[in-house]
Design a protein around this motif. Structure first.
Motif, PDB file in Angstrom:
ATOM      1  N   ALA A  84     -51.514  11.991 -14.084  1.00  0.00           N
ATOM      2  CA  ALA A  84     -50.137  11.580 -13.794  1.00  0.00           C
ATOM      3  C   ALA A  84     -49.568  12.353 -12.607  1.00  0.00           C
ATOM      4  O   ALA A  84     -48.539  11.976 -12.054  1.00  0.00           O
ATOM      5  N   GLY A  85     -50.252  13.442 -12.238  1.00  0.00           N
ATOM      6  CA  GLY A  85     -49.795  14.241 -11.104  1.00  0.00           C
ATOM      7  C   GLY A  85     -48.524  15.010 -11.389  1.00  0.00           C
ATOM      8  O   GLY A  85     -47.670  15.160 -10.520  1.00  0.00           O
ATOM      9  N   ASP A  88     -54.517   7.309 -25.703  1.00  0.00           N
ATOM     10  CA  ASP A  88     -53.169   7.663 -26.154  1.00  0.00           C
ATOM     11  C   ASP A  88     -52.488   8.613 -25.168  1.00  0.00           C
ATOM     12  O   ASP A  88     -51.307   8.450 -24.849  1.00  0.00           O
ATOM     13  N   ALA A  89     -53.238   9.608 -24.702  1.00  0.00           N
ATOM     14  CA  ALA A  89     -52.655  10.595 -23.794  1.00  0.00           C
ATOM     15  C   ALA A  89     -52.206   9.941 -22.494  1.00  0.00           C
ATOM     16  O   ALA A  89     -51.089  10.167 -22.016  1.00  0.00           O
ATOM     17  N   LEU A  90     -53.081   9.111 -21.910  1.00  0.00           N
ATOM     18  CA  LEU A  90     -52.731   8.465 -20.649  1.00  0.00           C
ATOM     19  C   LEU A  90     -51.589   7.476 -20.827  1.00  0.00           C
ATOM     20  O   LEU A  90     -50.753   7.308 -19.930  1.00  0.00           O
ATOM     21  N   SER A  91     -51.530   6.813 -21.981  1.00  0.00           N
ATOM     22  CA  SER A  91     -50.528   5.782 -22.206  1.00  0.00           C
ATOM     23  C   SER A  91     -49.153   6.346 -22.535  1.00  0.00           C
ATOM     24  O   SER A  91     -48.131   5.726 -22.226  1.00  0.00           O
ATOM     25  N   MET A  92     -49.117   7.546 -23.150  1.00  0.00           N
ATOM     26  CA  MET A  92     -47.859   8.019 -23.724  1.00  0.00           C
ATOM     27  C   MET A  92     -47.276   9.272 -23.074  1.00  0.00           C
ATOM     28  O   MET A  92     -46.101   9.563 -23.240  1.00  0.00           O
ATOM     29  N   ILE A  93     -48.088  10.028 -22.320  1.00  0.00           N
ATOM     30  CA  ILE A  93     -47.606  11.290 -21.751  1.00  0.00           C
ATOM     31  C   ILE A  93     -47.310  11.117 -20.266  1.00  0.00           C
ATOM     32  O   ILE A  93     -48.179  10.676 -19.500  1.00  0.00           O
ATOM     33  N   GLY A  94     -46.099  11.445 -19.863  1.00  0.00           N
ATOM     34  CA  GLY A  94     -45.722  11.353 -18.455  1.00  0.00           C
ATOM     35  C   GLY A  94     -44.311  10.820 -18.305  1.00  0.00           C
ATOM     36  O   GLY A  94     -43.705  10.301 -19.253  1.00  0.00           O
ATOM     37  N   LYS A  95     -43.779  10.984 -17.125  1.00  0.00           N
ATOM     38  CA  LYS A  95     -42.440  10.478 -16.847  1.00  0.00           C
ATOM     39  C   LYS A  95     -42.384   8.983 -17.138  1.00  0.00           C
ATOM     40  O   LYS A  95     -43.307   8.232 -16.810  1.00  0.00           O
ATOM     41  N   ASP A  96     -41.297   8.552 -17.756  1.00  0.00           N
ATOM     42  CA  ASP A  96     -41.057   7.154 -18.089  1.00  0.00           C
ATOM     43  C   ASP A  96     -42.022   6.621 -19.146  1.00  0.00           C
ATOM     44  O   ASP A  96     -42.166   5.401 -19.306  1.00  0.00           O
ATOM     45  N   LYS A  97     -42.694   7.525 -19.868  1.00  0.00           N
ATOM     46  CA  LYS A  97     -43.548   7.111 -20.979  1.00  0.00           C
ATOM     47  C   LYS A  97     -42.953   7.626 -22.284  1.00  0.00           C
ATOM     48  O   LYS A  97     -42.010   8.424 -22.282  1.00  0.00           O
ATOM     49  N   GLU A  98     -43.500   7.184 -23.406  1.00  0.00           N
ATOM     50  CA  GLU A  98     -42.885   7.430 -24.712  1.00  0.00           C
ATOM     51  C   GLU A  98     -42.656   8.914 -25.002  1.00  0.00           C
ATOM     52  O   GLU A  98     -41.603   9.299 -25.520  1.00  0.00           O
ATOM     53  N   LYS A  99     -43.631   9.764 -24.690  1.00  0.00           N
ATOM     54  CA  LYS A  99     -43.509  11.185 -24.999  1.00  0.00           C
ATOM     55  C   LYS A  99     -42.865  11.991 -23.875  1.00  0.00           C
ATOM     56  O   LYS A  99     -42.697  13.210 -24.012  1.00  0.00           O
ATOM     57  N   GLY A 100     -42.525  11.340 -22.801  1.00  0.00           N
ATOM     58  CA  GLY A 100     -41.821  12.022 -21.719  1.00  0.00           C
ATOM     59  C   GLY A 100     -42.726  12.812 -20.806  1.00  0.00           C
ATOM     60  O   GLY A 100     -43.961  12.782 -20.927  1.00  0.00           O
ATOM     61  N   ALA A 101     -42.099  13.510 -19.866  1.00  0.00           N
ATOM     62  CA  ALA A 101     -42.830  14.267 -18.847  1.00  0.00           C
ATOM     63  C   ALA A 101     -43.742  15.315 -19.482  1.00  0.00           C
ATOM     64  O   ALA A 101     -43.452  15.850 -20.561  1.00  0.00           O
TER      65      ALA A 101
END
Length: 222
Positions: A167-168, A121-134
């Motif tokens: 995600a860097g 869930d964390a890798l799929s949703m957290i980050g720029k251009d992902k559901e939970k954002g940057a």
């Protein structure tokens, strides 16, 4: 081509036979060369030594069955495994806590992701251009940082911090800051053992040569 392959295999096998003490000395030679030019660059060498340990913690939750990933790091055992009871880690905690920012895309941070679903869930949703954002720091995140090595250990928010690292992106303010600079007056490492500088007593055996080398590089960093 065959001769080149033979020479490569010969060199590879030769390097594979190096003892821990030889690896230790070779690395410290490089560290001393770096320190003569730019002491602050030793942080990059420590990152190179510890990056594989960071990656192992990510890969462990992927490759192993549920709840069989690597356990949380006991920070007192990171350098002092086997004799941590003789080290008063709390003595090196700085109060009041100075603000220290840790960059997730650069610094060595050692989280312990342990649950597959939360990792996914964390890798799929957290980050720029992902559901939970940057990635941003929140109240669930707790990290302590150890100087002079600039190594950080995650105490809370393991999965989301892992996502930020991979995600860097993102930065986090350390919850606790430790400075172990005075410890080098009392402990030294020779690549085989950690010893007391006072009487030469063996405190513990080296269990990971890269961690041991990083420890001794800390002496050059101060």
């Amino acid at each position: 081509m065959l001769e080149e392959t033979k020479r490569f295999l010969s060199q590879f096998c030769s390097s594979a036979r190096l003892t821990n003490e030889e690896v230790f000395q070779n690395t410290l030679e490089i560290a001393n060369d770096i320190a003569k030019v730019n002491k602050s660059a030793l942080k990059s060498l420590v990152r190179a030594l510890l990056r594989p340990i960071q990656s192992e913690r990510f890969i462990s939750v992927v490759e192993n069955p549920e709840h069989k990933a690597l356990p949380q790091i006991v920070t007192g055992n990171f350098f002092f495994d086997g004799f941590s009871e003789t080290i008063k880690v709390s003595h090196y905690l700085l109060k009041p806590t100075p603000e220290r920012k840790i960059l997730l895309n650069r610094d060595i941070i050692l989280p312990t992701p342990w649950q597959k679903s939360r990792f996914c869930d964390a890798l799929s949703m957290i980050g720029k251009d992902k559901e939970k954002g940057a990635w941003t720091q929140d109240d669930n995140h707790s990290v302590e940082i150890w100087f002079p090595w600039h190594i950080s250990f995650v105490k809370g928010g393991n999965h989301s911090i892992t996502a930020g690292i991979l995600a860097g992106e993102g930065e986090i303010v350390a919850s606790d800051v430790y400075d172990f600079s005075p410890i080098f007056e009392h402990i030294k490492c020779d690549g085989k053992y950690y010893k007391s500088t006072d009487n030469g007593q063996i405190l513990g055996e080296v269990k990971n040569i890269r961690i041991a080398t990083a420890f001794e590089i800390g002496r050059l960093m101060i």
